[in-house]
Motif scaffolding. Structure first.
Motif, PDB file in Angstrom:
ATOM      1  N   LYS A 131     110.472  11.024  58.697  1.00  0.00           N
ATOM      2  CA  LYS A 131     110.602  12.210  58.267  1.00  0.00           C
ATOM      3  C   LYS A 131     109.461  13.097  57.935  1.00  0.00           C
ATOM      4  O   LYS A 131     109.261  14.136  58.560  1.00  0.00           O
ATOM      5  N   GLY A 132     108.529  12.480  57.560  1.00  0.00           N
ATOM      6  CA  GLY A 132     107.169  13.251  57.237  1.00  0.00           C
ATOM      7  C   GLY A 132     106.314  13.725  58.339  1.00  0.00           C
ATOM      8  O   GLY A 132     105.851  14.710  58.594  1.00  0.00           O
ATOM      9  N   GLN A 133     106.362  12.830  59.445  1.00  0.00           N
ATOM     10  CA  GLN A 133     105.643  13.132  60.464  1.00  0.00           C
ATOM     11  C   GLN A 133     106.200  13.700  61.699  1.00  0.00           C
ATOM     12  O   GLN A 133     105.664  14.667  62.186  1.00  0.00           O
ATOM     13  N   CYS A 134     107.449  13.503  61.845  1.00  0.00           N
ATOM     14  CA  CYS A 134     108.207  13.882  62.818  1.00  0.00           C
ATOM     15  C   CYS A 134     108.946  15.247  62.792  1.00  0.00           C
ATOM     16  O   CYS A 134     108.933  16.022  63.500  1.00  0.00           O
ATOM     17  N   THR A 135     109.458  15.366  61.586  1.00  0.00           N
ATOM     18  CA  THR A 135     110.276  16.460  61.477  1.00  0.00           C
ATOM     19  C   THR A 135     109.264  17.499  60.912  1.00  0.00           C
ATOM     20  O   THR A 135     110.038  18.910  60.401  1.00  0.00           O
TER      21      THR A 135
ATOM     22  N   ASP B 298     120.842   8.823  56.524  1.00  0.00           N
ATOM     23  CA  ASP B 298     120.286   9.744  55.562  1.00  0.00           C
ATOM     24  C   ASP B 298     120.988  11.025  55.664  1.00  0.00           C
ATOM     25  O   ASP B 298     121.201  11.424  56.729  1.00  0.00           O
ATOM     26  N   ALA B 299     121.422  11.488  54.519  1.00  0.00           N
ATOM     27  CA  ALA B 299     122.491  12.544  54.795  1.00  0.00           C
ATOM     28  C   ALA B 299     121.590  13.840  54.836  1.00  0.00           C
ATOM     29  O   ALA B 299     122.171  14.923  55.412  1.00  0.00           O
ATOM     30  N   GLU B 300     120.185  13.821  54.582  1.00  0.00           N
ATOM     31  CA  GLU B 300     119.600  15.107  54.838  1.00  0.00           C
ATOM     32  C   GLU B 300     119.436  15.206  56.189  1.00  0.00           C
ATOM     33  O   GLU B 300     119.220  16.311  56.788  1.00  0.00           O
ATOM     34  N   SER B 301     118.841  14.206  56.902  1.00  0.00           N
ATOM     35  CA  SER B 301     118.104  14.382  58.048  1.00  0.00           C
ATOM     36  C   SER B 301     119.140  13.729  59.465  1.00  0.00           C
ATOM     37  O   SER B 301     119.179  13.966  60.580  1.00  0.00           O
TER      38      SER B 301
END
Length: 126
Positions: A50-54, A35-38
């Motif tokens: 991504k929603g829970q951890c970041t 994933d380019a974003e993360s």
């Protein structure tokens, strides 16, 4: 006045066409599996992770660690006890599946293989 309106509409339509034909960066990176974003591995559970951890820390913290499923579970428990991580509820098994699949310890040799079939000789002590 008509010319200005025509130029404006023409320019606006070109912008719309360009936006419609362009792809978001995350869709372009799908072929690479990252994933380019993360910087995390692409997987059906990526958005959940991504929603829970970041929400609390960088995705780099996930990517730099390697744990077994049990190790990731221990980290979640530690974060819940000491870092105010909320109860993940029904999401926890899917998050653990993702982490264990993509961020498990890597099997690699920690040292070189033993030498075999070597003809040893004695050194002269002069």
């Amino acid at each position: 006045m008509k010319r200005i309106l025509i130029f404006f509409l023409l320019g606006f339509s070109l912008v719309l066409v360009k936006c419609k034909n362009s792809q978001p960066q995350s869709q372009i990176e799908v072929t690479s599996g990252i994933d380019a974003e993360s910087g995390l591995a692409i997987d059906p559970n990526l958005m959940l992770v991504k929603g829970q951890c970041t929400a609390c820390h960088s995705a780099k913290l996930i990517a730099q660690n390697r744990f077994t499923r049990e190790g990731w579970k221990d980290k979640i428990i530690w974060m819940q006890k000491t870092q105010n991580l909320w109860d993940l509820g029904e999401s926890e098994p899917a998050i653990l599946d993702y982490l264990a699949k993509h961020y498990a310890p890597e099997a690699r040799a920690s040292r070189r293989a033993n030498l075999e079939n070597v003809e040893w000789y004695k050194l002269n002590e002069d």
